[in-house]
Design a protein around this motif. Structure first.
Motif, PDB file in Angstrom:
ATOM      1  N   PRO A  18       0.810  -1.233   0.000  1.00  0.00           N
ATOM      2  CA  PRO A  18       0.000   0.000   0.000  1.00  0.00           C
ATOM      3  C   PRO A  18       0.836   1.272   0.000  1.00  0.00           C
ATOM      4  CG  PRO A  18      -0.823  -1.545   1.634  1.00  0.00           C
ATOM      5  CD  PRO A  18       0.440  -2.135   1.114  1.00  0.00           C
ATOM      6  N   ASN A  25       1.002   6.264  -7.126  1.00  0.00           N
ATOM      7  CA  ASN A  25      -0.168   7.101  -7.432  1.00  0.00           C
ATOM      8  C   ASN A  25       0.185   8.593  -7.417  1.00  0.00           C
ATOM      9  OD1 ASN A  25      -1.929   4.976  -7.720  1.00  0.00           O
ATOM     10  ND2 ASN A  25      -2.565   4.988  -5.570  1.00  0.00           N
ATOM     11  N   ARG A  39      -9.019   7.478  -6.722  1.00  0.00           N
ATOM     12  CA  ARG A  39      -9.204   8.761  -6.037  1.00  0.00           C
ATOM     13  C   ARG A  39      -7.965   9.655  -6.139  1.00  0.00           C
ATOM     14  NH1 ARG A  39     -14.042   7.852  -3.674  1.00  0.00           N
ATOM     15  NH2 ARG A  39     -14.482   5.663  -3.212  1.00  0.00           N
ATOM     16  N   ALA A  40      -6.797   9.011  -6.225  1.00  0.00           N
ATOM     17  CA  ALA A  40      -5.556   9.803  -6.284  1.00  0.00           C
ATOM     18  C   ALA A  40      -5.268  10.332  -7.686  1.00  0.00           C
ATOM     19  CB  ALA A  40      -4.388   8.945  -5.808  1.00  0.00           C
ATOM     20  N   ASP A  94      -7.879  -0.595  -8.236  1.00  0.00           N
ATOM     21  CA  ASP A  94      -7.515  -0.067  -6.930  1.00  0.00           C
ATOM     22  C   ASP A  94      -8.207   1.280  -6.705  1.00  0.00           C
ATOM     23  OD1 ASP A  94      -6.247   1.003  -4.752  1.00  0.00           O
ATOM     24  OD2 ASP A  94      -4.202   0.723  -5.497  1.00  0.00           O
ATOM     25  N   SER A 121      -8.105   3.352  -4.283  1.00  0.00           N
ATOM     26  CA  SER A 121      -7.273   4.455  -3.791  1.00  0.00           C
ATOM     27  C   SER A 121      -6.532   5.107  -4.957  1.00  0.00           C
ATOM     28  CB  SER A 121      -6.298   3.982  -2.705  1.00  0.00           C
ATOM     29  OG  SER A 121      -5.464   2.986  -3.220  1.00  0.00           O
ATOM     30  N   SER A 122      -6.185   4.299  -5.969  1.00  0.00           N
ATOM     31  CA  SER A 122      -5.574   4.861  -7.180  1.00  0.00           C
ATOM     32  C   SER A 122      -6.569   5.770  -7.888  1.00  0.00           C
ATOM     33  CB  SER A 122      -5.186   3.741  -8.156  1.00  0.00           C
ATOM     34  OG  SER A 122      -4.000   3.133  -7.793  1.00  0.00           O
ATOM     35  N   GLY A 126       0.838   3.978  -2.964  1.00  0.00           N
ATOM     36  CA  GLY A 126       0.567   5.397  -2.736  1.00  0.00           C
ATOM     37  C   GLY A 126       1.619   6.281  -3.394  1.00  0.00           C
TER      38      GLY A 126
END
Lengths: 248, 260
Positions: A169, A176, A201-202, A196, A198-199, A173
């Motif tokens: 993770p 990303n 959103r980033a 992913d 979180s990807s 991050g």
């Protein structure tokens, strides 16, 4: 701007793309999400000409991709592959500078090496890495080298295929953030495929969900959480229950 | 199933074989087309010469020395039955130059090189390195296939020449050390009976074998299936096809040479 009009592709009886229509404005970062096997990678490969669509039209800045001069067309793109796809037989710097050492954009060897080291530095790798071979690098480092290669010739359009797959993770991050920074800095148009969230959103300005061979939903990333689309809701919240069939 | 419908199975096998031959022919056409159109990748060609040619020297040399030595023993044993033991030098030289040198080198290179090319390119395919080449505006046919095919076409005749020499030397060693033949007479007999065409026909065969071996290796690599199993199957198919093609081409070329 990238415009996809009614793209269709089947492999035998498996109709992967059933009419994908999507527009990616210039300088925007579009993330395409969707389950495994829904044709996300096939869609990217269709744009690049690695896979020939059965029907439909792909326009890059209004120019039909199927009629464009191949080398000049591909020179506009950079791509980060899922597994890195680094050339095992070449040291890292030659991987990064591959395009700079061949074809229309050919530079002297010393200059190409200098640019490669600069791009490696941009993705957080030290110059000492330049002379290593891909097999000597960790997964995260390979992704960074792949990213450096994708941006080496400063393309107008960059594709990222599952950029964080297989990374922890924290490294995910970091990748990303790097992607977001680089895309903004270069002003490039970006298309990313990922599972992913979180990807998503980033990286994303806009999101498109591919399901059943068509774009199920598309819109700004800010609207994703209250789209009202049951498919998108199920996907982004990772629910087993919902309209998307989960195999157990 | 094969037992229940042997004719159908045979028909399917023939159709599959013909389809594969058709695809290989198309690949050959694409290779020849790529050969005459720039860009040319000289660095990749040089690397392929090293890997295919230089690195194959030990296996070709060892095969040749034992083949020449065994041939000398067989000819001596057979020739002695009608008091013709002295033909050993000429038969060993002609046999090595015309037939055994190119065929043994061809088979050794087929095993060593076609497998390695198919495995390397197959792995590149399944790890998306071939796709990466395309996105970097580099034609895989020109970058991967052409240098390997040209390098094998150029280097296998050299390997054949080296193999011929070593094989004849193997026969010389056995003839002079084990069969009691006179060393000077052995060399004279070899030189007297060996003609230029014996050697050049073997070298021509070597060039043809090299071309086919690398072509087949590249073809199976580029058409490799997914995963380790796909690459393994491609490698196996490349070795089998290259070996069969070497032997078939040897027969066809020998027929043509006799007819000429």
């Amino acid at each position: 701007m990238i415009e996809l009009r009614d793209i269709r592709k089947a492999f035998g009886r498996n109709h992967v793309l059933r009419g994908v229509t999507l527009t990616v404005p210039k300088g925007e970062s579009m993330v395409i999400i969707g389950g495994s096997g829904t044709g996300k990678s096939v869609l990217l490969k269709c744009i690049l000409g690695l896979v020939r669509p059965d029907a439909g039209q792909i326009l890059i800045e209004g120019e039909d991709a199927s009629r464009a001069e191949r080398e000049a067309f591909l020179a506009r793109f950079g791509m980060l592959f899922q597994g890195g796809a680094l050339f095992d037989s070449l040291p890292v710097w030659q991987n990064v500078a591959f395009r700079l050492m061949r074809g229309a954009t050919k530079r002297p060897k010393a200059e190409a090496r200098e640019i490669a080291i600069e791009k490696l530095r941009r993705v957080g790798l030290k110059p000492e890495v330049a002379d290593l071979f891909p097999a000597e690098l960790s997964g995260g480092m390979q992704k960074r080298v792949g990213l450096a290669r994708a941006i080496a010739a400063e393309p107008e359009i960059i594709f990222f295929d599952e950029p964080t797959t297989g990374l922890d993770p924290i490294m995910a991050g970091v990748i990303n953030e790097l992607i977001r920074e680089i895309v903004v800095e270069m002003g490039a148009t970006a298309m990313t495929i990922t599972h992913d969230m979180s990807s998503v959103r980033a990286i994303a300005d806009d999101v498109a969900m591919l399901h059943g061979g068509v774009i199920q939903w598309t819109g700004p990333v800010a609207d994703m959480d209250h789209s009202g689309d049951p498919y998108l809701d199920q996907f982004i919240h990772g629910r087993a229950e919902g309209p998307i069939e989960a195999v157990r | 199933m094969i037992l229940l419908n042997p004719v159908g199975a045979l028909g399917r096998a023939v159709l599959d074989g013909l389809a594969a031959l058709g695809r290989l022919t198309l690949y050959l056409g694409a290779t020849l087309y790529a050969m005459v159109r720039p860009p040319f990748y000289f660095r990749e060609f040089g690397h392929a010469v090293w890997v295919i040619g230089y690195n194959s020297l030990p296996v070709v040399g060892l095969t040749a020395v034992f083949t020449g030595a065994a041939l000398a023993l067989q000819i001596y044993e057979g020739g002695s039955r009608f008091n013709a033991g002295q033909v050993v030098p000429s038969i060993v030289a002609i046999g090595m130059a015309r037939e055994l040198g190119p065929v043994m080198a061809g088979l050794m290179v087929a095993a060593r090189v076609s497998s390695s090319i198919a495995a390397e390119i197959g792995t590149m395919k399944v790890t998306e390195q071939i796709d990466a080449l395309v996105t970097l505006s580099t034609d895989p046919m020109r970058y991967l296939t052409v240098p390997r095919v040209l390098a094998a076409t150029v280097t296998v005749p050299v390997l054949v020449a080296v193999g011929d020499s070593i094989g004849i030397f193997g026969g010389y060693l056995v003839g002079t050390q084990s069969l009691g033949l006179n060393a000077a007479a052995y060399l004279k007999n070899t030189a007297d009976y060996l003609e230029i065409w014996d050697v050049t026909s073997g070298l021509v065969k070597g060039a043809a074998f090299g071309f086919l071996i690398a072509l087949v290796g590249c073809y199976y690599g580029m058409n490799s299936g997914r995963g380790a199993q796909g690459v393994g199957a491609a490698t196996k198919s490349a070795v089998v096809a290259a070996s069969v093609l070497v032997l078939a081409a040897n027969y066809i070329l020998t027929t043509l040479f006799f007819a000429a």
